[in-house]
Design a protein around this motif. Structure first.
Motif, PDB file in Angstrom:
ATOM      1  N   THR A  12      74.767   5.757  15.804  1.00 27.87           N
ATOM      2  CA  THR A  12      75.904   5.974  15.390  1.00 27.87           C
ATOM      3  C   THR A  12      75.929   5.538  14.130  1.00 27.87           C
ATOM      4  O   THR A  12      75.453   3.658  14.323  1.00 27.87           O
ATOM      5  N   LYS A  36      73.392  20.691  12.480  1.00 25.39           N
ATOM      6  CA  LYS A  36      74.205  20.250  14.045  1.00 25.39           C
ATOM      7  C   LYS A  36      73.663  20.968  15.053  1.00 25.39           C
ATOM      8  O   LYS A  36      74.299  22.121  14.904  1.00 25.39           O
ATOM      9  N   ASN A  64      76.277  10.383  13.807  1.00 25.37           N
ATOM     10  CA  ASN A  64      76.049  10.086  15.086  1.00 25.37           C
ATOM     11  C   ASN A  64      74.757  11.034  14.292  1.00 25.37           C
ATOM     12  O   ASN A  64      74.122  12.001  14.200  1.00 25.37           O
ATOM     13  N   LYS A  97      71.502  12.079  16.157  1.00 27.97           N
ATOM     14  CA  LYS A  97      69.971  12.808  17.330  1.00 27.97           C
ATOM     15  C   LYS A  97      68.723  12.583  17.069  1.00 27.97           C
ATOM     16  O   LYS A  97      68.281  13.400  16.406  1.00 27.97           O
ATOM     17  N   GLU A 106      69.080  15.654  14.589  1.00 24.94           N
ATOM     18  CA  GLU A 106      69.582  16.661  13.887  1.00 24.94           C
ATOM     19  C   GLU A 106      71.316  14.873  13.426  1.00 24.94           C
ATOM     20  O   GLU A 106      71.007  13.751  13.844  1.00 24.94           O
ATOM     21  N   ASN A 131      65.209  13.665  18.010  1.00 30.14           N
ATOM     22  CA  ASN A 131      64.717  14.324  19.181  1.00 30.14           C
ATOM     23  C   ASN A 131      62.922  14.337  18.805  1.00 30.14           C
ATOM     24  O   ASN A 131      61.896  14.928  19.977  1.00 30.14           O
ATOM     25  N   ASP A 171      68.622   7.612  19.442  1.00 26.64           N
ATOM     26  CA  ASP A 171      70.373   7.706  19.258  1.00 26.64           C
ATOM     27  C   ASP A 171      70.555   6.907  18.746  1.00 26.64           C
ATOM     28  O   ASP A 171      71.437   5.558  18.552  1.00 26.64           O
TER      29      ASP A 171
END
Length: 834
Positions: free
Chosen positions: A552, A586, A515, A517, A494, A519, A550
Motif C-alpha cells: 500500500t 480492480k 493498494n 495487489k 490490480e 498476482n 501486495d
C-alpha cells in the motif's frame, strides 16, 4: 445488430457444452426424464421482467410432468432491486441474481435467458420504462431468443396494463407481443438470419394470477392443473417450486413448498387459440415430423430403461444417435443431438474435470493441471485424443469401468486470455438502462461459455464425441467438502483504493491510500502511479520496481489542487504504467455460500465527497437491517458505530443494577435503524420499547425505510403511521421544503434544493401515507403527473428526544458519493445536538 463475425458452428462431432466446471453424469431418474423430454418435441418459453417473476410451479410441472423443454426469459438481471444479503447494488446485485436464477433452474430444470435490458429500479408505467429502454433493441433481443430457442408457446407472467403493478412488468408483455409478431418475419432484424432461422410460435398466452387483492383469473380462461406428486422426485411440483424460488436469497424470496394440486389460468393473447391444453395443435412427436423410427427407438429405450444399470441402454442410444445425425432438419438435429449426447455420456457414467490448486491465474503464466476422468460403463469409453489448449496428445486409452485416471499437465494460459468477468459487464453500458454486449450473438445467454477448455475426443462404440472441460479450480473445504469453481483470470497487477469512499472538507489536503495487489511473479520496472480526475493528473509518484508482494502507498492531493476542481462529487482514478503497460483495474469479488465465486473488474476509481459537510455526532448505535453501506460511511466520516445486539438492551446477568439498558443506550448521540430492519431483525419487537424509552429520555432515533412484507413490529413509531407502496422514482423530482426553518434542515448543514441534485435511481420508496398529527412532514415531492407526497420524512418530538422516519434512499445515495444526501443524513443524526 448481429453484424459481427463469429465462428460458424459445424455439425460433425457435436460439442457437449457444460456450463458447470465438471462434466458429470445425471442421476438415473434424471436420465429417464431427459429421455422422455427427448421424445417430446414441443417447447415453451416463459417471459417476464425480473428474477423471481417466473411462475416456478408452472415451470416445474411443464418440465417434470409434461416433459416439455422450457425456458425462462427474464428481460433484466434484477440490477435495480434491494439486497438482503450484503451491500452489493447495481451491476454486482444483477450478477448475484443471475446466478441465483441459475441455481433455481438447476432444481426445476428450466433453461435461463436474458436480454441486455438493465433493471433501473421501479417504474410506474410502460411510458416511463421505454424512456429508459430502447424498445426496438430489446424487441430484437426477444426475437433473437425466440428464433434461437424456437418455442411453440410463449407465456407471459404479466399483462401490458396497470394490472402488472410495475412498468417493467407491463413492458415485458408489450415486448412479447411485438416479438411474437416479428420472430417469423424474414424482414425483421435480418442480420440475425446469418445465425438463426425465422421462427413463428403457435400462440402467446398470459398466465393470469391472484396477487393479494388483485385477481385477473376467470373461469372462462384456459385452465391447467399443476402441482401433482412425482414419485421420482419424492415431492409435488409445488413443493419443488418452493425450493427453487427460495434460492432467490438476495430478495428474501423464501417460499413455502406447498403440496397438492392447484389450477393455473391462461388468457389468450395472440396466435391460435388453445381450447383444451397449452399445446393444442403443436407437433408433439417425432412421428408427426415424419420420423417414426426415432419414436419407435425411444419408446423401446424408455420401456427397457434400467435405473440401476443405465449403461445397458448405450447400444440402443448409439444407434439412435445415427438416426438423429441423419436428419435433414438442421435446427432440429442441432437441438436434439445436444440432449442425446448428454444422455449417452450420463448412461456411460462419464465424469471429467481439469483442475488446478489455484483459484486465480494470470495470462501468459504456467500452471499445473490435473485431468481426472472416469467411466462406469461395461463397454469401454475410449479417450482418443486430448487437446491441451495449444498442444494435442494422442492416447487411444480405454477407460476401465469405475477406475479413475489422472493425467498431470502444465498449461500456459494464453497471453491474450481475457479477464474472467460477465460478458455484459466487460464494457461500460451504452446508457443507464442498456448493457453494452461485445458480441450480439451472446444476447440471451446467462453467461458466456468458458473460452479456456481442454478438448477430449472420445469414442463410445462407433460414435465419436467431443467434450469440453473448462479449466477449473478445485479445493477441499472443511465444511463444504470438494469445491470446484471456474478458474478466474485476473490481471498481473490490480489497483484498489483502501476505502470505497473518501470525505474531504474545504481547504484541507486529501490523504488517500492505494493498494497494489500483485498476482504474478512478473517484474514491474520503472513504474509511474497517476491519480487522475477528468483526465488530469492531480498527484502520483514513481515506483522503480514491484516484486511479488501486495503493498500500500499513501498519496496526498494538495488542497490547492482540490480547490481548482469545482465539482463536490468526483471520481478519482488511479493507474500504474510499467514498461508501456497500463494497469487500471480492480477486482470485484462476490462470495456467498449458495453461489459460486463471482468476479468482474471495474476501473480503479473511488468516490470523493468534497465540500461543506458538517457533523456534530461522535458515537452512533446501529440496528442492522438489510445490506447497507451506511455504517461504513459513518465510520469513514470519523464516527464510532456500534452494531447493537441483545446485550445492549438486556445487559449481562453479572452487570451492576446501575448499568441498565437505558444507561447503555444513552451513550449514543443517535441510534439508526438500517433499511428494512423491521423485515430482517426478528428481535426488533423486543427492542422497540427500549428504543422508545431512549428517545423519551433525550435520545435521537432515525429509522430508515421498511416494507409491509414479513414485518416484526406492527407499530414502528411512538405515534402511529401507515406505510404504503408509494414512491418517487424520478431521481430528479422537484423537492418542496414544507418548513425551510426546521432544525433538521439547518443544523449543522444548511439544506437547500441543491442538496437534492445528483441523486441516483430514486428519491425514495414505501412512503407513509397516513400518520398521527404529532408528526411533521419535512418535504413534498412526486413523480410527473402524480399527486404530491409528503411522507418522505416524518419528524416528531417525543419526551426529551427526537424520532425521524425517512424512506429517502440514503442507502443508494451515500455509496454513490452524493454530498447533499450526506449533509441531510448527518443533520438527522445531529437532531439532539441542536
Amino acid at each position: 445488430m448481429f453484424d459481427k463475425a463469429i465462428t460458424v458452428f459445424i455439425l460433425g462431432f457435436f460439442t457437449v457444452f457444460c456450463s458447470a466446471q465438471q462434466v458429470r453424469p445425471s442421476k438415473s431418474s434424471e436420465i429417464y426424464r431427459e429421455l422422455k423430454t427427448l421424445k417430446h418435441l414441443p417447447k415453451v418459453l416463459y417471459l417476464a421482467a425480473h428474477p423471481d417473476d417466473e411462475n416456478t410451479g408452472l415451470l416445474s410441472w411443464l418440465i417434470n410432468d409434461q416433459n416439455v423443454e422450457t425456458g425462462y426469459l427474464s428481460l433484466t438481471r434484477g440490477d435495480g432491486g434491494q439486497n438482503l444479503l450484503g451491500t452489493e447494488q447495481g451491476a454486482a446485485l444483477g450478477l448475484i441474481r443471475t446466478h441465483e436464477l441459475l441455481e433455481a433452474r438447476k432444481l426445476d430444470g428450466a433453461q435461463q435467458f436474458f436480454t441486455r435490458a438493465i433493471d433501473f429500479g421501479f417504474s410506474k408505467n410502460t411510458t416511463d420504462t421505454f424512456k429508459q429502454w430502447d424498445a426496438d433493441l430489446i424487441t430484437a433481443d426477444v426475437v433473437w431468443v425466440i428464433r434461437k430457442f424456437r418455442p411453440d408457446v410463449i407465456i407471459c407472467r404479466f399483462p401490458p396494463t396497470a394490472a402488472a403493478g410495475h412498468g417493467q412488468h407491463a413492458a415485458s408483455a408489450v415486448l412479447a407481443q411485438k416479438a411474437f409478431k416479428l420472430a417469423g418475419d424474414k424482414n425483421a432484424f435480418p442480420d440475425q438470419l446469418k445465425y438463426v432461422n425465422v421462427w413463428q410460435p403457435k400462440r402467446l398466452l398470459w398466465n393470469t394470477f391472484r396477487f393479494g387483492s388483485v385477481n385477473t383469473t376467470a373461469e372462462n380462461q384456459l385452465k391447467v392443473t399443476v402441482g401433482q406428486y412425482d414419485a421420482q422426485l419424492g415431492m409435488g411440483y409445488g413443493e419443488l417450486a418452493g425450493l427453487s424460488r427460495s434460492l432467490h436469497k438476495s430478495q428474501g424470496a423464501g417460499t413455502q413448498s406447498v403440496a397438492g394440486i392447484k389450477t393455473e389460468y391462461f388468457s389468450h393473447v395472440l396466435g391460435e387459440t388453445a381450447k383444451v391444453t397449452l399445446l393444442d395443435g403443436v407437433a408433439k412427436t417425432w412421428t408427426s415430423k415424419g420420423n417414426t423410427d426415432i419414436d419407435q427407438s425411444l419408446n423401446k429405450i424408455i420401456s427397457t430403461f434400467n435405473f440401476n444399470n443405465p449403461d445397458l441402454s448405450l447400444p440402443a442410444l448409439l444407434d439412435l444417435r445415427k438416426k438423429v445425425m441423419a436428419l435433414k432438419d438442421t435446427d432440429l438435429k442441432k437441438d436434439k443431438i445436444k440432449s442425446l449426447d448428454h444422455i449417452i455420456l450420463s448412461c456411460a457414467g462419464f465424469m471429467g474435470e481439469v483442475v488446478t490448486n489455484q483459484a486465480e491465474a494470470v495470462a501468459g503464466d504456467n500452471y499445473n493441471f490435473r485431468l481426472n476422468l472416469i467411466s462406469r460403463a461395461t463397454n469401454p469409453v475410449v479417450l482418443e485424443n486430448v487437446r491441451w489448449l495449444s498442444q494435442s496428445e494422442n492416447l487411444n486409452r480405454k477407460l476401465s469401468k469405475d477406475s479413475l485416471i489422472t493425467i498431470q499437465h502444465d498449461i500456459q494460459i494464453p497471453a491474450d486470455a481475457a479477464l474472467t468477468e460477465p460478458y455484459w459487464l466487460a464494457k461500460a453500458p451504452t446508457n443507464a438502462a442498456i448493457f453494452s454486449v461485445p458480441n450480439d450473438t451472446l444476447v440471451g445467454l446467462p453467461e458466456e461459455e468458458s473460452p479456456l477448455n481442454v478438448l477430449l475426443d472420445l469414442k463410445i462404440g462407433s460414435e465419436k464425441f467431443e467434450v469440453k472441460l473448462p479449466l477449473s479450480f478445485k479445493k477441499l473445504d472443511p465444511v463444504r467438502g470438494d469445491v470446484v469453481e471456474a478458474l478466474r483470470i485476473v490481471p498481473a497487477l490490480e489497483l484498489k483504493f483502501t476505502q470505497p469512499l473518501f470525505l474531504v472538507k474545504e481547504n484541507v489536503d486529501l490523504n488517500v491510500s492505494l493498494n497494489f495487489k500483485v498476482n504474478s511473479d512478473k517484474q514491474f520496472n520503472n513504474g509511474k502511479v497517476n491519480l487522475m480526475f477528468n483526465g488530469e493528473r492531480v498527484c502520483g509518484g514513481d515506483l522503480k520496481s514491484v516484486n511479488g508482494k501486495d503493498f500500500t502507498v499513501d498519496y496526498v492531493i494538495p488542497k490547492a489542487k482540490l480547490a481548482s476542481i469545482k465539482s463536490n462529487q468526483l471520481q478519482l482514478e488511479a493507474n500504474f504504467v510499467s514498461d508501456g503497460v497500463t494497469y487500471n483495474k480492480k477486482q470485484v469479488l462476490i462470495q456467498y455460500p449458495h453461489l459460486p465465486s463471482l468476479q468482474y473488474f471495474a476501473p480503479s476509481t473511488v468516490a470523493v465527497m468534497k465540500g461543506d459537510i458538517q457533523m456534530k455526532v461522535k458515537k452512533v448505535g446501529y440496528v442492522q437491517g438489510a445490506g447497507d453501506f451506511i455504517p461504513e460511511f459513518l465510520r469513514i466520516a470519523g464516527i464510532q458505530v456500534d452494531v447493537l445486539k441483545d446485550e445492549d438492551f438486556y445487559g449481562n446477568p453479572d452487570e451492576s443494577a446501575g448499568n441498565s439498558s437505558l444507561n447503555r443506550l444513552s451513550q449514543y448521540d443517535a441510534i439508526v435503524l438500517g433499511v428494512r430492519a423491521n423485515n430482517t431483525e426478528k428481535k426488533l419487537g423486543r427492542w422497540m420499547p427500549f428504543l422508545w424509552s431512549y428517545v423519551k429520555t433525550g435520545g435521537n432515533l432515525v429509522m430508515q425505510y421498511n416494507t409491509n412484507q414479513d414485518t416484526t413490529v406492527d407499530q414502528l413509531g411512538m405515534y402511529s403511521f401507515n406505510i404504503a407502496n408509494k414512491r418517487v422514482t424520478e431521481e430528479n423530482a422537484e423537492v418542496k421544503f414544507l418548513n425551510p426553518n426546521h432544525k433538521l434542515l439547518n443544523f449543522p448543514n444548511k439544506i437547500t434544493a441543491e442538496d437534492f441534485n445528483g441523486w441516483v435511481q430514486e428519491r425514495g420508496a414505501y412512503f407513509p401515507v397516513q400518520w398521527d398529527k404529532a408528526y411533521e412532514p419535512l418535504f413534498e415531492m412526486h413523480d410527473s403527473g402524480e399527486e404530491p407526497l409528503q411522507g418522505s420524512t416524518l419528524y416528531t418530538k417525543y419526551g426529551k428526544g427526537n424520532f425521524i422516519y425517512t424512506p429517502l434512499a440514503f442507502f443508494r445515495q451515500l455509496p454513490a458519493g452524493n454530498v447533499g444526501a450526506a449533509r441531510l443524513f448527518l443533520n438527522f443524526l445531529s437532531a439532539q445536538k441542536n
